[in-house]
Design a protein around this motif. Sequence first.
Motif, PDB file in Angstrom:
ATOM      1  N   SER A   1       0.828  -1.208   0.000  1.00 19.80           N
ATOM      2  CA  SER A   1       0.000   0.000   0.000  1.00 19.80           C
ATOM      3  C   SER A   1       0.863   1.258   0.000  1.00 19.80           C
ATOM      4  CB  SER A   1      -0.905   0.017   1.238  1.00 19.80           C
ATOM      5  OG  SER A   1      -1.872  -0.991   1.163  1.00 19.80           O
ATOM      6  N   TRP A   2       0.403   2.219  -0.779  1.00 20.17           N
ATOM      7  CA  TRP A   2       1.069   3.514  -0.908  1.00 20.17           C
ATOM      8  C   TRP A   2       0.030   4.605  -0.711  1.00 20.17           C
ATOM      9  CZ3 TRP A   2       6.289   3.962  -2.500  1.00 20.17           C
ATOM     10  CH2 TRP A   2       6.889   2.768  -2.932  1.00 20.17           C
ATOM     11  N   GLN A   3       0.459   5.744  -0.178  1.00 17.35           N
ATOM     12  CA  GLN A   3      -0.350   6.953  -0.136  1.00 17.35           C
ATOM     13  C   GLN A   3       0.362   7.983  -1.009  1.00 17.35           C
ATOM     14  OE1 GLN A   3      -1.695   8.291   3.813  1.00 17.35           O
ATOM     15  NE2 GLN A   3      -0.686   6.442   4.590  1.00 17.35           N
ATOM     16  N   ILE A   4      -0.300   8.403  -2.056  1.00 16.84           N
ATOM     17  CA  ILE A   4       0.276   9.381  -2.989  1.00 16.84           C
ATOM     18  C   ILE A   4      -0.402  10.720  -2.687  1.00 16.84           C
ATOM     19  CG2 ILE A   4       0.710   9.914  -5.404  1.00 16.84           C
ATOM     20  CD1 ILE A   4       2.026   7.268  -4.301  1.00 16.84           C
ATOM     21  N   VAL A   5       0.319  11.570  -1.952  1.00 16.41           N
ATOM     22  CA  VAL A   5      -0.297  12.735  -1.325  1.00 16.41           C
ATOM     23  C   VAL A   5       0.339  14.043  -1.809  1.00 16.41           C
ATOM     24  CG1 VAL A   5      -0.880  13.794   0.886  1.00 16.41           C
ATOM     25  CG2 VAL A   5      -0.654  11.308   0.726  1.00 16.41           C
ATOM     26  N   PRO A   6      -0.460  14.899  -2.447  1.00 18.68           N
ATOM     27  CA  PRO A   6       0.090  16.213  -2.822  1.00 18.68           C
ATOM     28  C   PRO A   6       0.270  17.077  -1.574  1.00 18.68           C
ATOM     29  CG  PRO A   6      -2.251  16.106  -3.358  1.00 18.68           C
ATOM     30  CD  PRO A   6      -1.859  14.742  -2.865  1.00 18.68           C
ATOM     31  N   ARG A   7       1.344  17.818  -1.559  1.00 17.99           N
ATOM     32  CA  ARG A   7       1.646  18.722  -0.450  1.00 17.99           C
ATOM     33  C   ARG A   7       0.475  19.669  -0.174  1.00 17.99           C
ATOM     34  NH1 ARG A   7       7.089  20.351  -2.241  1.00 17.99           N
ATOM     35  NH2 ARG A   7       7.618  18.175  -1.900  1.00 17.99           N
ATOM     36  N   ALA A   8      -0.232  20.043  -1.224  1.00 20.03           N
ATOM     37  CA  ALA A   8      -1.358  20.977  -1.084  1.00 20.03           C
ATOM     38  C   ALA A   8      -2.435  20.427  -0.156  1.00 20.03           C
ATOM     39  CB  ALA A   8      -1.951  21.284  -2.455  1.00 20.03           C
ATOM     40  N   LEU A   9      -2.609  19.119  -0.111  1.00 18.64           N
ATOM     41  CA  LEU A   9      -3.629  18.539   0.769  1.00 18.64           C
ATOM     42  C   LEU A   9      -3.341  18.896   2.227  1.00 18.64           C
ATOM     43  CD1 LEU A   9      -6.101  16.735   1.326  1.00 18.64           C
ATOM     44  CD2 LEU A   9      -4.508  14.809   1.473  1.00 18.64           C
ATOM     45  N   HIS A  10      -2.115  18.697   2.666  1.00 18.78           N
ATOM     46  CA  HIS A  10      -1.746  18.998   4.050  1.00 18.78           C
ATOM     47  C   HIS A  10      -1.947  20.480   4.358  1.00 18.78           C
ATOM     48  CE1 HIS A  10      -0.280  14.992   4.758  1.00 18.78           C
ATOM     49  NE2 HIS A  10       0.517  15.078   3.705  1.00 18.78           N
ATOM     50  N   GLU A  11      -1.578  21.324   3.410  1.00 17.83           N
ATOM     51  CA  GLU A  11      -1.730  22.762   3.610  1.00 17.83           C
ATOM     52  C   GLU A  11      -3.197  23.146   3.734  1.00 17.83           C
ATOM     53  OE1 GLU A  11       0.363  24.259   0.193  1.00 17.83           O
ATOM     54  OE2 GLU A  11       2.286  23.506   0.931  1.00 17.83           O
TER      55      GLU A  11
END
Length: 160
Positions: A115-125
């Motif tokens: 399993s991988w989580q492909i997360v754009p930095r913008a989501l956290h912001e």
Amino acid sequence: MGQQKITTFLWFNNQAEEAVELYTSVFDDARVIDIQRYGEAGPGPVDSVMTITFELPGQRFIALNGGPEFSFTEAISLSVDCADQEEVDTLWAKLTEGGGEEGPCGWLKDRFGLSWQIVPRALHELIGDPDKAKASRVMSAMLGMKKIEIQGLLDAAAAG
């Protein structure tokens, strides 16, 4: 890089070489560090790959051809911080290629079941925005996505 104290160990049935080939082809600055082979004591066939130590951008892993006793679950995943939508799209396509599965909220399984989580930095912001209503709209939008689409997050943030 000095010796890494804690290394993630990945148990594969007999696909360690294939998995490491995929992972090192997907990420820049990835490399194979060492390959250990089974000897006369086994338990694998003599001279077959036992472990492969490899590095994905600054993080060391060891892949083991350990047999069919264990398999991956979603209880552990590798989270990838992505700078932009292009990086999200590229990683998503490469990691789901050849039998991977898309999951909810930016999660996927590659063809080996990891399993991988492909997360754009913008989501956290955006979900960390001090405007709680805006952050909630972004979270709701993300919960409806498989691959995370930054524009959809921005649209949800602006909808208030």
